[in-house]
Design a protein around this motif. Structure first.
Motif: not given
Length: 379
Positions: A160-176
């Motif tokens: 399993l990969w777990a990507e974690r970037s500080g402040g990445s909540l701003i990219l939630a739409g792109q991730f989705r």
């Protein structure tokens, strides 16, 4: 070449507003025997979320174009590194023996944190990845990322990969949009403590500066200007004197260290990001999202880590990992409660809409010092 995995790896984003404890969670996940912890990848690829369109281009992407995204030496991080004020989350050391890249020339985005987080020989791994990416077929960028993450999981023997970037909540739409099957571990921290930490963090102060310049000029000078190119003189009259030291060709590290932004402004930022992020995650299947309070992790680390492992799946519940990782959990050194009364009240009001958003979505702490305390929801 690593042997291919028997099945595609699991996909996890550890997300949050920044300064929320996600760096600690990333370090703890790195200790799990089955988890590939990818730290700060999308933060650095987007140069602190300024150029996300370049990182998620539309249409078909070639291997060469994808490698260009991974290897870019982006402006803001290059300046912070060259002037010796890079946030501590940046792990690559240009002055270390054998380091290939210099602070002055810039360090590729992939090397700033992600690869040093995985190995003690990040330059060698960088070469391996370059060779692997060269064989990727033309495809949408999401497929390129999936191939890269699968290759890394196979390389390190993870499932399993777990990507974690500080402040990445701003990219939630792109991730989705690009990772429809991914799950999300949302780290939530009292917004007042997040804001206080942001106000003392070079990266967030720099983000505030760039935003101020963007609003003043009508464009992002760090995105539009080539390294070493002077700004258009016609623009200088529009820039307040206190912001001139932050223009790319006039960059002054001392000015960044001394620049102060009201804590309440970061409280407003936290509340706005929480609202946008929760709206984006509310569109995901509920079973694909776990909200974990940082305060719960501090108060009951083993129980909280067990919740995380259970969320990842029964194969990830690991009592030895829970105990080992829990021993690494410490306590923060400062609190918003230590601020002067007037500043504390302004911060409380600024964060109130963010707490209201969390309460509206039923996201409340269960074990920490905030458990059972009704947060303000009158904003």
């Amino acid at each position: 070449m690593p042997s291919p995995l028997e099945a595609p790896p699991g996909q996890l984003f550890v997300t949050g507003t920044g300064r929320c404890g996600s760096t600690l969670v990333s370090a703890l996940l790195r200790e799990h025997p089955q988890v590939l912890s990818l730290s700060e990848l999308f933060n650095h690829l987007t140069d602190m979320y300024r150029i996300s369109a370049r990182v998620f281009p539309e249409g078909t992407v070639t291997a060469r174009e994808f490698w260009g995204v991974l290897s870019a030496r982006n402006t803001v991080n290059r300046l912070l590194t060259a002037h010796g004020i890079a946030p501590k989350e940046i792990l690559y050391r240009p002055t270390a023996p054998g380091a290939r890249f210099t602070a002055e020339d810039g360090v590729p985005a992939l090397l700033l944190t992600t690869l040093p987080h995985l190995t003690d020989t990040p330059d060698a791994l960088y070469d391996e990845i370059e060779a692997a990416v060269a064989s990727f077929p033309d495809a949408p960028v999401a497929d390129h990322y999936a191939l890269l993450f699968s290759w890394l999981c196979a390389r390190f023997g993870k499932t399993l990969w777990a990507e974690r970037s500080g402040g990445s909540l701003i990219l939630a739409g792109q991730f989705r949009d690009h990772f429809p099957d991914a799950r999300y571990l949302h780290i939530v921290r009292d917004g007042r403590d997040c804001a206080l930490s942001m106000s003392r963090h070079t990266g967030f102060r720099m983000a505030a500066v760039v935003m101020a310049l963007h609003l003043t000029l009508g464009h992002d000078p760090y995105a539009d200007q080539l390294p070493g190119e002077p700004p258009r003189e016609s623009e200088l009259g529009f820039v307040p004197e206190e912001l001139l030291p932050f223009l790319p060709d006039r960059f002054d590290a001392a000015a960044v260290r001394d620049y102060r932004v009201p804590v309440s402004l970061f409280g407003t930022y936290w509340a706005d990001e929480m609202k946008r992020g929760m709206e984006a995650m509310s569109l995901l299947p509920p079973e694909n999202v776990l909200h974990v309070w940082y305060e719960d992790l501090l108060a009951a680390p083993e129980d909280t880590l067990h919740r995380i492992g259970d969320f990842l799946g029964p194969d990830f519940v690991d009592a030895e990992w829970e105990k080992r990782a829990a021993a690494r959990v410490g306590q923060p050194s400062s609190s918003w409660r230590d601020l002067p009364d007037a500043e504390r009240e302004e911060l409380d009001q600024a964060c109130a809409p963010g707490f209201a958003t969390l309460a509206a979505h039923g996201v409340v702490p269960v074990a920490g010092p905030m458990a059972g305390i009704a947060v303000r929801s009158d904003a």
